[in-house]
Enzyme design. Structure first.
Site, short mmCIF file in Angstrom:
data_model
loop_
_atom_site.label_atom_id
_atom_site.label_comp_id
_atom_site.label_asym_id
_atom_site.label_seq_id
_atom_site.Cartn_x
_atom_site.Cartn_y
_atom_site.Cartn_z
N LYS A 4 6.70 -3.92 -2.01
CA LYS A 4 6.60 -3.10 -0.81
C LYS A 4 7.93 -2.94 -0.10
O LYS A 4 8.22 -1.89 0.47
CB LYS A 4 5.57 -3.70 0.17
CG LYS A 4 4.14 -3.44 -0.21
CD LYS A 4 3.24 -3.57 1.00
CE LYS A 4 1.83 -3.15 0.69
NZ LYS A 4 0.94 -3.29 1.85
N LYS B 149 -0.59 0.92 -10.01
CA LYS B 149 -1.98 0.83 -9.54
C LYS B 149 -2.29 2.00 -8.60
O LYS B 149 -1.38 2.52 -7.94
CB LYS B 149 -2.24 -0.54 -8.91
CG LYS B 149 -1.88 -0.66 -7.48
CD LYS B 149 -2.39 -1.93 -6.81
CE LYS B 149 -1.85 -1.86 -5.40
NZ LYS B 149 -2.31 -2.76 -4.44
N LYS C 133 -3.35 3.65 -1.76
CA LYS C 133 -3.41 4.52 -0.58
C LYS C 133 -2.06 5.09 -0.24
O LYS C 133 -1.95 6.14 0.37
CB LYS C 133 -3.79 3.70 0.65
CG LYS C 133 -5.10 3.07 0.67
CD LYS C 133 -5.17 2.06 1.82
CE LYS C 133 -6.49 1.35 1.76
NZ LYS C 133 -6.44 -0.02 2.24
P1 AMP Z 1 -5.64 -2.86 0.26
O1 AMP Z 1 -5.83 -1.41 0.13
O2 AMP Z 1 -4.29 -3.29 -0.27
O3 AMP Z 1 -5.94 -3.38 1.60
O4 AMP Z 1 -6.69 -3.54 -0.72
C1 AMP Z 1 -7.99 -3.92 -0.34
C2 AMP Z 1 -8.76 -4.47 -1.52
O5 AMP Z 1 -8.87 -3.50 -2.56
C3 AMP Z 1 -8.10 -5.71 -2.18
O6 AMP Z 1 -9.10 -6.60 -2.61
C4 AMP Z 1 -7.38 -5.12 -3.35
O7 AMP Z 1 -7.19 -6.05 -4.39
C5 AMP Z 1 -8.34 -4.02 -3.77
N1 AMP Z 1 -7.61 -2.93 -4.45
C6 AMP Z 1 -6.64 -2.15 -3.92
N2 AMP Z 1 -6.17 -1.27 -4.82
C7 AMP Z 1 -6.90 -1.51 -5.97
C8 AMP Z 1 -6.89 -0.94 -7.28
N3 AMP Z 1 -6.06 0.06 -7.59
N4 AMP Z 1 -7.74 -1.44 -8.19
C9 AMP Z 1 -8.60 -2.45 -7.90
N5 AMP Z 1 -8.65 -3.03 -6.68
C10 AMP Z 1 -7.81 -2.58 -5.73
#
Ligand code: AMP
Ligand code: TRP
Length: 346
Positions: free
Chosen positions: A123, A206, A209
């Site tokens: 990041k 991956k 957002k």
């Molecule tokens: P975040 O958007 O970083 O707050 O992620 C929230 C949750 O979604 C966490 O448990 C991440 O591991 C999961 N997550 C985010 N992006 C992915 C992805 N591309 N594939 C699977 N899980 C994801």
């Protein structure tokens, strides 16, 4: 004056997890996290889910957009099947125990541990000098989110594994340094066919957002036509689907679509290739698009409906925060006693 209280070695099972309201919820969040949060709730385990707004501001957030994304995240949870009466659903900043314990954990975690965190490196990028101190300390706050509830199990996507190992290290060091058996050693729960959903444009990244390309992800707010178009345009290769998963080894984009299909259909990637062996992507993609639309459309519709009443969403978050606080505050009081802080007002 309260004396340090030691909890028993065995902690009852309790689930905690969080999602950052730093943008819209993606298909990656949905399959890797949200959908599984709802499954855990339905297994009858105590579940606590949080929109981690304090984490979101570790990178700049426009205040209006942050408020919107927090409400939209809550709407997504509920639309995906989370029942605010059975699970606790709230936003992090309404329960100050998180940041209070986060500070204590800043004093437990070692710089050497933080320096190994790959998410910070990703990041912060090349210009780490310009990253916020919060972004660097973020995993200690995440440990506090979990430990403020003595949570024992944390469902997450694959990318959070390292942060959960750090959470364990912090709990172990705290227990050791203060000679207590106060914090449980948390178990990561990384399960299912889609623990790492990849970008639709690049099978080595991956789905996120924060990817500048909206084509790289499916958002829970996308309509049916947009979802179908994004899947149709998803990067793949020219080969047909193989008969077994071995045949997808060096084909990350193809593997990603198979994983997404399996997660949406509630089967396994092996079953998906067995059923579609020999199919070209020209025929597999429309099937995947139909499946995605059938699965996501009712959620999108329900989210839109819920978002028409933001006051009701705020009420649910407030009620969740009250229930969360009732669990976290007594735990934090004990942490203050254990660490030698005078607590003479209560
Ligand atoms: P975040 O958007 O970083 O707050 O992620 C929230 C949750 O979604 C966490 O448990 C991440 O591991 C999961 N997550 C985010 N992006 C992915 C992805 N591309 N594939 C699977 N899980 C994801
Ligand atoms: N760090 C997680 C992410 O970026 C979000 C998060 C914050 C979290 N606190 C948490 C996840 C506690 C699980 C438990 O995805």
């Amino acid at each position: 004056m309260a004396e340090p209280v030691q909890t028993p070695a065995a902690f009852p099972p309790r689930i905690f997890s969080g999602i950052q309201p730093s943008g819209g919820i993606t298909l990656g969040n949905y399959l890797g996290a949200l959908k599984r949060f709802v499954e855990k709730q339905n297994e009858g385990i105590e579940t606590i889910y949080c929109l981690v707004d304090m984490h979101a501001i570790t990178v700049w957030q426009d205040p209006q957009k942050l408020r919107h994304a927090t409400r939209e995240g809550a709407a997504a949870f509920i639309a995906a099947g989370l029942d605010p009466a059975r699970s606790i659903l709230f936003n992090q900043s309404q329960v100050s125990a998180h940041v209070e314990l986060g500070w204590i954990f800043n004093c437990v975690a070692r710089l050497g541990w933080m320096n190994r965190m790959t998410q910070f490196k990703d990041k912060a990028g090349k210009n780490a000098e310009a990253a916020s101190l919060g972004l660097y300390a973020y995993p200690a706050l995440m440990a506090a989110d979990i430990m403020a509830y003595h949570a024992t199990h944390v469902p997450v996507g694959e990318d959070q594994k390292q942060h959960l190992e750090l959470t364990r290290d912090i709990a172990i060091k705290f227990n050791h340094d203060y000679g207590v058996n106060f914090f449980p050693i948390v178990e990561p729960v990384i399960e299912g066919a889609a623990t790492r959903v990849m970008s639709l444009r690049d099978g080595s990244k991956k789905m996120s957002k924060s990817d500048p390309s909206d084509q790289s992800r499916i958002n829970l707010t996308d309509d049916a036509d947009t979802i179908a178009a994004k899947i149709r345009k998803a990067k793949t290769d020219a080969d047909p689907l193989p008969e077994t998963l071995d045949g997808l080894k060096d084909r990350p984009e193809a593997r990603n679509l198979v994983n997404i299909y399996a997660a949406l259909a509630g089967t396994t990637p092996a079953q998906v290739v067995a059923e579609h062996a020999g199919a070209q992507f020209g025929s597999f993609k429309p099937k995947l698009a139909d499946l995605a639309v059938a699965h996501l459309s009712p959620i999108t519709t329900q989210m839109t409906r819920l978002m028409q009443d933001p006051a009701e969403i705020d009420r649910i978050l407030g009620e969740g925060a009250d229930r969360a606080e009732a669990i976290a505050r007594p735990i934090l009081d004990q942490v203050y006693d254990i660490t030698g802080m005078i607590r003479s007002r209560r």
